[in-house]
Enzyme design. Structure first.
Site, mmCIF file in Angstrom:
data_model
loop_
_atom_site.group_PDB
_atom_site.id
_atom_site.type_symbol
_atom_site.label_atom_id
_atom_site.label_comp_id
_atom_site.label_asym_id
_atom_site.label_seq_id
_atom_site.Cartn_x
_atom_site.Cartn_y
_atom_site.Cartn_z
ATOM 1 N N ILE A 1 60.258 50.623 22.019
ATOM 2 C CA ILE A 1 61.527 49.775 22.091
ATOM 3 C C ILE A 1 61.500 48.843 21.260
ATOM 4 C CG2 ILE A 1 60.802 48.436 24.186
ATOM 5 C CD1 ILE A 1 63.513 48.985 25.209
ATOM 6 N N GLN B 1 56.804 54.138 36.447
ATOM 7 C CA GLN B 1 57.266 54.744 37.717
ATOM 8 C C GLN B 1 58.591 55.323 37.834
ATOM 9 O OE1 GLN B 1 58.124 51.303 40.651
ATOM 10 N NE2 GLN B 1 57.733 52.681 42.432
ATOM 11 N N LYS C 1 66.591 39.882 32.906
ATOM 12 C CA LYS C 1 67.481 40.948 33.702
ATOM 13 C C LYS C 1 69.046 40.139 33.452
ATOM 14 C CE LYS C 1 64.914 44.110 34.916
ATOM 15 N NZ LYS C 1 64.827 45.392 33.898
ATOM 16 N N TYR D 1 61.122 37.534 34.183
ATOM 17 C CA TYR D 1 61.643 38.718 34.597
ATOM 18 C C TYR D 1 63.214 38.659 34.954
ATOM 19 C CZ TYR D 1 62.138 43.259 37.149
ATOM 20 O OH TYR D 1 62.369 44.460 37.606
ATOM 21 N N GLY E 1 60.490 54.879 28.112
ATOM 22 C CA GLY E 1 59.443 54.551 29.293
ATOM 23 C C GLY E 1 59.437 55.710 30.170
#
Ligand code: SER
Length: 318
Positions: free
Chosen positions: A55, A12, A147, A143, A8
């Site tokens: 991935i 960002q 996590k 999300y 990745g």
């Protein structure tokens, strides 16, 4: 000297982390992993090796680890919170199946692994202010689910197989090199671009909604210094609360007004992002990170604002 693969690397965080690690450990020792359609460009491409590293394709990742004798993987692949609500199946595939692939490769090929967690790993029944390191984690977003499961999986691979897994819970990250996409905290990046462009900013998050935020240089420093920390001192691993500032849209507006006196903001709430933001903490207690590996941020809202406005001004007007 470390040999690092960043999965990745064009995102960002990845785009800046790759350059930072190259300046620290040498350009040739840092492989920029990318997916098709998001190839590295400019300095990121020219300053060191890059490889397609999807991935969801463990054979491809293992091939790169073998080819470059990688000993450390920074796994920065993920869909951010609002994007994950739009595509929960894909978010699971990248966030959790992807992490499983990385951990298996790390176990077999003896790599250390850094994977970010997030303030999104907490939910509405978590204590909201100065959220403790060890507390209730029942998020209701995909999300957040990935996590929390990722934190548990990281600790499992450490305890069960001795894989050196480490992680921080990133707050909203503010930066000017590569824009974030699909996050709940993205507004705190976009607001600076509107201010420099002289536009009225339409905030998707309501006044009074506080979230933890951090300037990218501090976030990079957190990831790198945690990976360099003495393992003997680490009581926790997956994942550390880190914090540097907490604000709501009114506070960031006031900070910008000091430098851009005519700046204007209106509210246009986005129900998906607002609901996610309402379920997240207002601020985290980062004392374990401070004690166990010396975490200490450098930027506050004012110094970050000055820096962001200057950098975006340079980028847009030179
Ligand atoms: N910046 C992330 C998001 O908004 C939170 O970790 O999704």
């Amino acid at each position: 000297m470390r040999k690092v693969l960043i999965i990745g690397s064009t995102g960002q965080i990845g785009s800046e982390l790759t350059m930072e690690l190259r300046s620290k450990y040498g350009n040739q020792n840092i492989v920029a992993g990318f997916i098709r359609g998001a190839e590295p460009k400019g300095a990121l491409r020219e300053s060191g090796p890059s490889e397609e590293a999807d991935i969801t394709d463990p054979a491809q990742i293992a091939g790169i680890v073998g080819k470059y004798k990688i000993d450390t993987i920074y796994n920065m692949a993920a869909l951010l919170s609002a994007a994950a609500e739009a595509k929960p199946q894909l978010a699971w595939k990248i966030g959790l199946e992807g992490l499983f692939n990385v951990l298996e490769i790390a176990r077999e090929m003896k790599c250390a692994v850094f994977t970010p967690s997030s303030i999104g790993a907490f939910g509405a029944n978590t204590p909201k202010d100065k959220t403790p390191q060890d507390t209730v984690q029942r998020p209701q977003t995909m999300y957040g689910v990935t996590k929390v499961a990722g934190e548990l999986l990281g600790d499992y691979y450490f305890k069960r197989f001795g894989v050196d897994t480490r992680s921080v819970r990133f707050p909203g990250l503010i930066s000017h090199v590569t824009p974030p996409g699909g996050g709940t905290t993205d507004y705190a990046v976009q607001i600076y671009y509107s201010a420099v462009a002289g536009e009225v900013f339409k905030s998707p998050i309501s006044a009074g909604t506080f979230m933890d935020m951090m300037y990218m240089p501090d976030a990079l420093c957190a990831a790198i210094s945690l990976m360099e920390a003495d393992p003997e001192r680490l009581v926790h691993r997956n994942s550390f609360n880190i914090a540097s500032m907490s604000f709501d849209p009114e506070m960031i507006r006031s900070a910008i007004l000091k430098y851009v006196p005519g700046f204007r903001m209106e509210y246009e709430p986005d129900p998906v992002r607002q609901a996610i933001a309402d379920s997240w903490p207002n601020s985290l207690d980062d004392s374990c990170a401070r004690e166990e590996w010396g975490w200490s941020p450098k930027y506050n809202l004012d110094s970050m604002t000055e820096n962001m406005l200057e950098a975006i001004e340079d980028k847009l007007h030179t």
